[in-house]
Motif scaffolding. Structure first.
Motif, PDB file in Angstrom:
ATOM      1  N   SER A  35      14.307   2.956 -17.130  1.00 50.40           N
ATOM      2  CA  SER A  35      15.061   4.137 -16.491  1.00 50.40           C
ATOM      3  C   SER A  35      16.292   4.267 -17.251  1.00 50.40           C
ATOM      4  O   SER A  35      16.801   5.413 -17.109  1.00 50.40           O
ATOM      5  CB  SER A  35      15.210   3.769 -14.838  1.00 50.40           C
ATOM      6  OG  SER A  35      15.936   2.742 -14.732  1.00 50.40           O
ATOM      7  N   GLN A  36      16.825   3.316 -17.796  1.00 50.67           N
ATOM      8  CA  GLN A  36      18.186   3.608 -18.404  1.00 50.67           C
ATOM      9  C   GLN A  36      17.958   4.298 -19.771  1.00 50.67           C
ATOM     10  O   GLN A  36      18.766   4.978 -20.135  1.00 50.67           O
ATOM     11  CB  GLN A  36      18.701   2.023 -19.023  1.00 50.67           C
ATOM     12  CG  GLN A  36      19.404   1.321 -17.812  1.00 50.67           C
ATOM     13  CD  GLN A  36      19.885  -0.112 -18.512  1.00 50.67           C
ATOM     14  OE1 GLN A  36      20.945  -0.149 -19.117  1.00 50.67           O
ATOM     15  NE2 GLN A  36      19.610  -1.144 -18.054  1.00 50.67           N
ATOM     16  N   GLU A  37      16.878   4.451 -20.250  1.00 49.70           N
ATOM     17  CA  GLU A  37      16.631   5.012 -21.294  1.00 49.70           C
ATOM     18  C   GLU A  37      16.276   6.704 -20.972  1.00 49.70           C
ATOM     19  O   GLU A  37      16.451   7.604 -21.705  1.00 49.70           O
ATOM     20  CB  GLU A  37      15.348   4.588 -22.196  1.00 49.70           C
ATOM     21  CG  GLU A  37      15.668   3.248 -22.664  1.00 49.70           C
ATOM     22  CD  GLU A  37      14.222   2.543 -23.141  1.00 49.70           C
ATOM     23  OE1 GLU A  37      13.460   3.067 -23.368  1.00 49.70           O
ATOM     24  OE2 GLU A  37      14.494   1.266 -23.194  1.00 49.70           O
ATOM     25  N   GLY A  44      24.824   7.579 -13.772  1.00 56.10           N
ATOM     26  CA  GLY A  44      23.586   7.120 -13.255  1.00 56.10           C
ATOM     27  C   GLY A  44      23.237   6.064 -14.293  1.00 56.10           C
ATOM     28  O   GLY A  44      22.725   4.830 -14.041  1.00 56.10           O
ATOM     29  N   ARG A  45      23.535   6.210 -15.659  1.00 56.18           N
ATOM     30  CA  ARG A  45      23.128   5.360 -16.776  1.00 56.18           C
ATOM     31  C   ARG A  45      24.194   4.188 -16.514  1.00 56.18           C
ATOM     32  O   ARG A  45      23.840   2.890 -16.667  1.00 56.18           O
ATOM     33  CB  ARG A  45      23.210   5.876 -18.074  1.00 56.18           C
ATOM     34  CG  ARG A  45      22.008   6.754 -18.515  1.00 56.18           C
ATOM     35  CD  ARG A  45      22.047   6.794 -20.025  1.00 56.18           C
ATOM     36  NE  ARG A  45      23.142   7.547 -20.469  1.00 56.18           N
ATOM     37  CZ  ARG A  45      23.408   8.943 -20.443  1.00 56.18           C
ATOM     38  NH1 ARG A  45      22.436   9.769 -20.091  1.00 56.18           N
ATOM     39  NH2 ARG A  45      24.309   9.710 -21.071  1.00 56.18           N
ATOM     40  N   GLN A  46      25.292   4.377 -16.286  1.00 52.99           N
ATOM     41  CA  GLN A  46      26.366   3.317 -15.909  1.00 52.99           C
ATOM     42  C   GLN A  46      25.771   2.488 -14.789  1.00 52.99           C
ATOM     43  O   GLN A  46      25.929   1.046 -14.973  1.00 52.99           O
ATOM     44  CB  GLN A  46      27.522   3.938 -15.788  1.00 52.99           C
ATOM     45  CG  GLN A  46      28.900   2.870 -15.647  1.00 52.99           C
ATOM     46  CD  GLN A  46      30.117   3.395 -15.243  1.00 52.99           C
ATOM     47  OE1 GLN A  46      30.289   4.861 -15.513  1.00 52.99           O
ATOM     48  NE2 GLN A  46      31.098   2.888 -15.027  1.00 52.99           N
ATOM     49  N   ILE A  47      25.387   3.097 -13.856  1.00 50.18           N
ATOM     50  CA  ILE A  47      24.869   2.284 -12.478  1.00 50.18           C
ATOM     51  C   ILE A  47      23.643   1.555 -12.948  1.00 50.18           C
ATOM     52  O   ILE A  47      23.735   0.406 -12.490  1.00 50.18           O
ATOM     53  CB  ILE A  47      24.605   3.180 -11.371  1.00 50.18           C
ATOM     54  CG1 ILE A  47      26.100   3.837 -10.874  1.00 50.18           C
ATOM     55  CG2 ILE A  47      24.019   2.558 -10.251  1.00 50.18           C
ATOM     56  CD1 ILE A  47      25.818   4.970  -9.689  1.00 50.18           C
ATOM     57  N   THR A 245      16.778   9.495 -11.870  1.00 42.93           N
ATOM     58  CA  THR A 245      15.914   8.395 -11.728  1.00 42.93           C
ATOM     59  C   THR A 245      16.368   7.971 -10.036  1.00 42.93           C
ATOM     60  O   THR A 245      17.109   7.362  -9.657  1.00 42.93           O
ATOM     61  CB  THR A 245      16.431   7.016 -12.363  1.00 42.93           C
ATOM     62  OG1 THR A 245      16.432   7.477 -13.671  1.00 42.93           O
ATOM     63  CG2 THR A 245      15.433   5.972 -12.252  1.00 42.93           C
ATOM     64  N   THR A 246      15.416   8.764  -9.154  1.00 41.70           N
ATOM     65  CA  THR A 246      15.538   8.313  -7.870  1.00 41.70           C
ATOM     66  C   THR A 246      14.562   7.458  -7.440  1.00 41.70           C
ATOM     67  O   THR A 246      14.804   6.402  -6.308  1.00 41.70           O
ATOM     68  CB  THR A 246      15.220   9.589  -6.927  1.00 41.70           C
ATOM     69  OG1 THR A 246      16.497  10.441  -7.349  1.00 41.70           O
ATOM     70  CG2 THR A 246      15.226   9.366  -5.455  1.00 41.70           C
TER      71      THR A 246
END
Lengths: 280, 183
Positions: A35-37, A44-47, A245-246
């Motif tokens: 999901s990071q990609e 969101g990516r930071q979280i 990304t939920t």
């Protein structure tokens, strides 16, 4: 006939409670990494990055992944050719939970009565689901369940005329209302059919499926894929702070139902979807 | 915008925070969740004093897992804030400066945040191991019998949070979602 001493169940459940709360299963870890990609939001990516780092710290330093180490949900599938000896199986399961939560520095999150609310001090009792199956083994699934997401779960008693569109609306309604409260990215377990309690149990079981594995029923598989896309289009995102990304996965189980009904249960789990299996 | 602030917090600092700011908190904060809030409410109803002077303080909605030997605390991430909504406006009216939790708040709480120039922060839910590394000391100061739900005084260093609801009435949970919603 094979004999299994219940003390083996106790010992395994103790270890499984500790393991599940410190090491997320590989399928969940892989889903988070992936999901990071794909996440579109920088925050969101930071979280998501923090969640991966959190998993690493949890494993390296033996700190539970989440402070809500859950109410212990235990599925026991007992082969009909197994003879359990050495005591009551329910007590053996609870003793395993007691030892795991006490010796493993896990949080005691259970109150002995829903209204009087005095903590039992050892996280017992567990919620135990038994089933009798063919064979001579005992299959144990331990799935500690946090309540941030449990509180956002729903049962809908739809009408047959509501059909599959009604099911889709129900799933989206539950996930939308859960929003940031359920610690997204979530895993969404859905039960369709059966009775009031059967659909809830199927939704819970769906959460223990390998993350992202699909139903073998073609229309259900399509529904899982469609709902994942729709849920990720809600915009809720990691931490509920916006993003694509939920949910990491939607797992749906179905069962025959009554001519008059269409029960749907949506059991939401946070990204700490803990589930491990052992077979004795 | 990234900011460093200290706890407790004054109204001027709170007013300068805007929904979406990424903030690192250093200082003393207090934990309280469901059962502690119920007790605090009962304490106030009897006309007695709260277990700590609430003016300008930050309450962290959190109940930790037990600390291993030699450590200050176990896993320590935020719990869902809305369960405290029933009690929160009264605490804000008494001077509570900020709350750290996760999830949506009621209209009453959001209005009380604006009226009292307070702030609601979110910490990342489910990152309890990571967040515990920012907690340098922990001491139970009230309601020890509540176990994990006791009130704890924590010293935190660079504790990472995001401003969700600010004193101007902005709410990040509403605005950020719109940005990524597909019709």
């Amino acid at each position: 006939m094979r004999t299994v001493n219940v003390s083996e169940i106790t010992e395994n459940i103790k270890e499984m409670c500790i393991e599940a709360n410190h090491y997320l299963s590989k399928d969940m870890e892989a889903a988070l990494k992936h999901s990071q990609e794909t996440e579109a939001s920088p925050l969101g990516r930071q979280i998501l990055g923090q969640l991966s780092e959190n998993l690493q710290i949890a494993a390296d330093e033996m700190i539970p992944i989440c402070q809500d180490t859950g109410m212990a949900v235990v599925f026991l599938e007992v082969g009909q050719d197994v003879h359990l000896e050495g005591g009551a199986v329910e007590e053996a399961v609870n003793e395993g939970v007691r030892k795991g939560y006490t010796e493993g520095y896990l949080r005691k999150s259970v109150v002995g009565d829903p209204i009087e609310r005095v903590n039992t001090g050892d996280n017992t009792p567990a919620v135990i689901h038994y089933s009798i199956v063919p064979g001579d083994t005992v299959r144990i699934t331990v799935a500690p369940k946090g309540f941030g997401s449990e509180n956002m779960s729903r049962v809908f008693m739809l009408k047959p005329a509501d059909g599959i569109e009604g099911v889709k609306d129900a799933i989206l309604k539950a996930v939308s209302e859960a929003g940031p409260n359920a610690c997204p990215p979530m895993v969404v377990g859905v039960g369709i059919g059966g009775t009031f309690e059967k659909c809830a149990l199927m939704a819970k079981q769906a959460l223990t499926r390998e993350t992202g594995a699909h139903s073998t029923i073609p229309y259900v598989r399509e529904l899982e894929e469609e709902m994942l896309e729709k849920i990720n289009g809600l915009g809720i995102g990691p931490g509920g702070l916006g993003g694509t990304t939920t949910a990491l996965a939607v797992h749906i189980n179905t069962y025959p139902t009554h001519i008059a009904g269409l029960p749907v249960a949506v059991n939401i789990c946070c990204h700490v979807n803990r589930h491990i299996v052992r077979e004795l | 915008m990234e900011k460093q602030i200290s706890a407790p917090i004054d109204k001027k600092t709170a007013e300068e925070l805007t929904a979406g700011d990424y903030v690192y908190i250093t200082g003393t904060i207090y934990t309280a969740r469901d059962a502690a809030h119920k007790r605090m409410k009962e304490t106030l109803d009897r006309g007695e004093a709260l277990p700590f002077d609430i003016k300008g303080q930050m309450i962290y909605y959190m109940g930790p897992s037990p600390a291993r030997e030699g450590r200050q605390i176990g896993s320590a991430g935020p719990t869902t804030a809305s369960r405290m909504d029933k009690y929160t406006p009264e605490l804000l009216n008494l001077g509570l400066g900020a709350m750290i939790g996760k999830g949506k708040r009621s209209r009453e709480v959001l209005d009380a945040v604006v009226r009292n120039k307070a702030v609601y922060f979110a910490a990342v839910g489910g990152a309890g191991a990571l967040l515990s590394k920012c907690i340098q000391s922990s001491e139970v100061i009230a309601y020890e019998d509540l176990g994990t739900e006791a009130v704890r005084k924590l010293y935190v260093k660079d504790f990472p949070v995001i401003v969700v609801a600010d004193s101007k009435g902005n709410n990040l949970y509403e605005t950020a979602i719109e940005q990524y919603r597909k019709a």
